[in-house]
Design an enzyme around this catalytic site. Structure first.
Site, PDB file in Angstrom:
ATOM      1  N   ARG A 244      38.480  24.985   0.524  1.00  0.00           N
ATOM      2  CA  ARG A 244      38.561  24.642  -1.054  1.00  0.00           C
ATOM      3  C   ARG A 244      40.033  25.005  -0.101  1.00  0.00           C
ATOM      4  NH1 ARG A 244      34.623  21.486  -1.848  1.00  0.00           N
ATOM      5  NH2 ARG A 244      33.587  21.933  -3.816  1.00  0.00           N
ATOM      6  N   GLU A 273      45.279  19.253  -5.890  1.00  0.00           N
ATOM      7  CA  GLU A 273      44.267  17.522  -5.435  1.00  0.00           C
ATOM      8  C   GLU A 273      44.337  17.261  -6.653  1.00  0.00           C
ATOM      9  OE1 GLU A 273      40.125  17.709  -3.800  1.00  0.00           O
ATOM     10  OE2 GLU A 273      40.966  19.308  -2.602  1.00  0.00           O
ATOM     11  N   HIS A 292      39.794  15.447   0.788  1.00  0.00           N
ATOM     12  CA  HIS A 292      38.283  16.080  -0.101  1.00  0.00           C
ATOM     13  C   HIS A 292      37.175  15.133   0.593  1.00  0.00           C
ATOM     14  CE1 HIS A 292      36.981  19.456  -1.852  1.00  0.00           C
ATOM     15  NE2 HIS A 292      36.192  18.656  -1.529  1.00  0.00           N
TER      16      HIS A 292
HETATM   17  P1  NAP Z   1      27.533  28.978   3.107  1.00  0.00           P
HETATM   18  O1  NAP Z   1      26.117  28.638   3.242  1.00  0.00           O
HETATM   19  O2  NAP Z   1      26.960  29.845   1.472  1.00  0.00           O
HETATM   20  O3  NAP Z   1      28.136  29.625   3.465  1.00  0.00           O
HETATM   21  C1  NAP Z   1      29.492  29.969   3.068  1.00  0.00           C
HETATM   22  C2  NAP Z   1      29.904  31.626   4.066  1.00  0.00           C
HETATM   23  O4  NAP Z   1      30.753  32.006   3.578  1.00  0.00           O
HETATM   24  C3  NAP Z   1      29.087  32.874   4.433  1.00  0.00           C
HETATM   25  O5  NAP Z   1      28.435  32.892   5.700  1.00  0.00           O
HETATM   26  C4  NAP Z   1      29.130  33.776   3.122  1.00  0.00           C
HETATM   27  O6  NAP Z   1      28.677  34.855   3.947  1.00  0.00           O
HETATM   28  C5  NAP Z   1      30.869  33.602   3.628  1.00  0.00           C
HETATM   29  N1  NAP Z   1      31.125  34.341   3.178  1.00  0.00           N
HETATM   30  C6  NAP Z   1      31.721  34.383   1.604  1.00  0.00           C
HETATM   31  N2  NAP Z   1      32.739  35.622   1.035  1.00  0.00           N
HETATM   32  C7  NAP Z   1      33.366  35.347   1.825  1.00  0.00           C
HETATM   33  C8  NAP Z   1      34.170  36.548   2.269  1.00  0.00           C
HETATM   34  N3  NAP Z   1      34.678  36.772   1.566  1.00  0.00           N
HETATM   35  N4  NAP Z   1      34.796  36.866   3.601  1.00  0.00           N
HETATM   36  C9  NAP Z   1      33.565  36.307   4.376  1.00  0.00           C
HETATM   37  N5  NAP Z   1      32.713  35.636   4.685  1.00  0.00           N
HETATM   38  C10 NAP Z   1      32.334  34.977   3.446  1.00  0.00           C
HETATM   39  O7  NAP Z   1      27.954  27.907   2.741  1.00  0.00           O
HETATM   40  P2  NAP Z   1      28.689  26.141   2.916  1.00  0.00           P
HETATM   41  O8  NAP Z   1      27.516  25.195   2.464  1.00  0.00           O
HETATM   42  O9  NAP Z   1      28.936  26.403   4.848  1.00  0.00           O
HETATM   43  O10 NAP Z   1      29.955  25.578   2.811  1.00  0.00           O
HETATM   44  C11 NAP Z   1      31.261  26.499   2.368  1.00  0.00           C
HETATM   45  C12 NAP Z   1      31.843  25.722   1.414  1.00  0.00           C
HETATM   46  O11 NAP Z   1      32.440  24.380   1.943  1.00  0.00           O
HETATM   47  C13 NAP Z   1      31.699  25.779  -0.147  1.00  0.00           C
HETATM   48  O12 NAP Z   1      31.371  26.641  -0.716  1.00  0.00           O
HETATM   49  C14 NAP Z   1      32.120  24.350  -0.787  1.00  0.00           C
HETATM   50  O13 NAP Z   1      33.338  24.968  -0.815  1.00  0.00           O
HETATM   51  C15 NAP Z   1      33.582  23.917   0.777  1.00  0.00           C
HETATM   52  N6  NAP Z   1      32.731  22.358   1.131  1.00  0.00           N
HETATM   53  C16 NAP Z   1      33.259  21.139   1.317  1.00  0.00           C
HETATM   54  C17 NAP Z   1      33.229  20.373   1.317  1.00  0.00           C
HETATM   55  C18 NAP Z   1      34.258  19.063   1.400  1.00  0.00           C
HETATM   56  O14 NAP Z   1      34.010  18.159   1.519  1.00  0.00           O
HETATM   57  N7  NAP Z   1      35.448  19.818   2.352  1.00  0.00           N
HETATM   58  C19 NAP Z   1      32.507  20.090   1.183  1.00  0.00           C
HETATM   59  C20 NAP Z   1      31.274  20.803   1.695  1.00  0.00           C
HETATM   60  C21 NAP Z   1      31.708  22.563   1.689  1.00  0.00           C
HETATM   61  P3  NAP Z   1      27.594  35.771   3.397  1.00  0.00           P
HETATM   62  O15 NAP Z   1      26.425  34.773   4.151  1.00  0.00           O
HETATM   63  O16 NAP Z   1      27.148  36.485   4.920  1.00  0.00           O
HETATM   64  O17 NAP Z   1      26.920  34.941   2.349  1.00  0.00           O
END
Ligand code: NAP
Length: 342
Positions: A244, A273, A292
């Site tokens: 994000r 955005e 995005h």
């Molecule tokens: P996810 O599986 O929940 O992974 C997020 C990771 O971030 C988890 O491992 C979490 O740790 C870690 N985390 C949370 N807070 C943190 C902090 N303060 N410091 C360090 N690590 C931290 O989510 P995901 O599916 O991989 O997606 C991640 C993000 O990508 C989404 O939230 C979304 O905003 C973004 N996204 C963007 C697009 C796009 O179109 N560009 C598409 C999809 C997603 P833990 O494992 O310990 O909880």
């Protein structure tokens, strides 16, 4: 006016047309009020849409806050067609007993593909190379023309080793990269499986040739990439962000790129955005930016829409939605005497 084929028990407001046949399935089950056109509904239209709706199917462009929830007295579920749900005040939804659902998992590989595409393109300066040809600046093969960075043998730092972070790590292994990571909780099994080493945030910044961000946007991650973070990176480092925009202080990124205190950045997301045509970031030749499109493949967007519809229908039918981010609302739901959801 609802556009459903017959009068339905439940009313659902959908803020944009959906790919695939999710909308058709939704119309079979509920009265669907679909916001027309390709732009998000203005705030007043969103409020009007949810006023007597039981369900809201929204996108990341729609702000769901306490004021909206106060206004939507019948609302039972907000289903967003995205993995990230930072546009929704989940605390306020929970206080209003409104279920919030998202679409994680189905977009993991597609978003990791885009992340790697950005990493490769920035490393090998693909946008600049293409512009050079179109501008007539490719005059001959030259030993020092458009030199980029090697990916093989380089160190990749993954910030947030969740679903997408791990999918990026799998790709990085195939490219022969050394992988460092920092995440909220240690992940020894993932480390073993994917050959990633845990380091502190500062160590990751100092040692990585590529830094890629995969954390959700939360109060803890907002603006975690500021001037101090960019100062800690190598001068040759390339920064990639598909999470994000607001995890970055954009003015600090701009300064780091303009002063070449880091080599380049590739971002799919921005704090505001769409990025304005006159945004100073767009004047930088060492910045690659995409609109995005992390999850934007035909198959993945159809799956996301399906999943958002499944979540919504489950909640309206009194079944536990498969992807609920505030399960405490489900746990606290009133039950009828036979044990079913009231
Ligand atoms: P996810 O599986 O929940 O992974 C997020 C990771 O971030 C988890 O491992 C979490 O740790 C870690 N985390 C949370 N807070 C943190 C902090 N303060 N410091 C360090 N690590 C931290 O989510 P995901 O599916 O991989 O997606 C991640 C993000 O990508 C989404 O939230 C979304 O905003 C973004 N996204 C963007 C697009 C796009 O179109 N560009 C598409 C999809 C997603 P833990 O494992 O310990 O909880």
């Amino acid at each position: 006016m609802p556009t459903g084929r017959r009068s339905r028990l439940h009313k659902v407001f959908v803020t944009r047309d959906l790919p695939g046949d999710g909308l058709r399935r939704l119309r079979d089950e509920a009265g669907v009020d679909l916001w027309p056109g390709g732009m998000p509904p203005p705030r007043a239209a969103l409020l009007e849409g949810v006023r007597d709706a039981d369900g809201l199917l929204c996108l990341l462009t729609d702000t769901v806050d306490a004021a909206l929830l106060d206004h939507a007295q019948r609302l039972r579920v907000v289903s967003t067609m995205a993995a990230g749900y930072d546009n929704i005040d989940v605390g306020a939804a929970t206080a209003h007993n409104v279920l919030v659902t998202n679409t994680p998992g189905v977009l993991t590989e597609t978003t990791a593909d885009l992340t790697f595409a950005l990493l490769l393109a920035a490393a090998r300066r693909l946008p600049e190379s293409e512009r050079a040809i179109r501008d007539g600046r490719w005059t001959t093969w030259s030993p020092a023309f458009l030199l980029g960075r090697d990916i093989h043998g380089a160190t990749l730092g993954i910030v947030g080793l969740g679903e997408i972070g791990q999918a990026v790590a799998r790709r990085a292994r195939g490219f022969g990269m050394r992988i460092l990571y920092t995440s909220r909780t240690p992940k020894p099994e993932v480390e073993r499986k994917l050959g990633c080493s845990p380091v502190t945030f500062d160590e990751l910044l100092a040692q990585s040739d590529f830094v890629t961000v995969h954390v959700p946007l939360t109060p803890q991650t907002r603006h975690m990439f500021d001037a101090k973070a960019f100062d800690r990176m190598k001068q040759t480092a390339i920064f990639v962000n598909t999470s994000r925009g607001a995890v970055v202080v954009e003015a600090d990124l701009q300064r780091a790129l303009a002063s070449e205190s880091i080599a380049a950045a590739a971002i799919d997301v921005a704090e505001t955005e769409p990025v304005a045509k006159d945004d100073p970031l767009l004047r930088l030749s060492n910045l690659l930016v995409t609109p995005h499109i992390g999850s934007a493949s035909v198959a993945t967007r159809a799956r996301m829409a399906d999943m958002a519809v499944d979540n919504l229908l489950a909640a309206l039918d009194g079944r536990q939605p498969p992807n609920c981010v505030n399960p405490q609302v489900w746990a606290a739901r009133p039950m009828s005497s036979d044990g079913s959801t009231a």
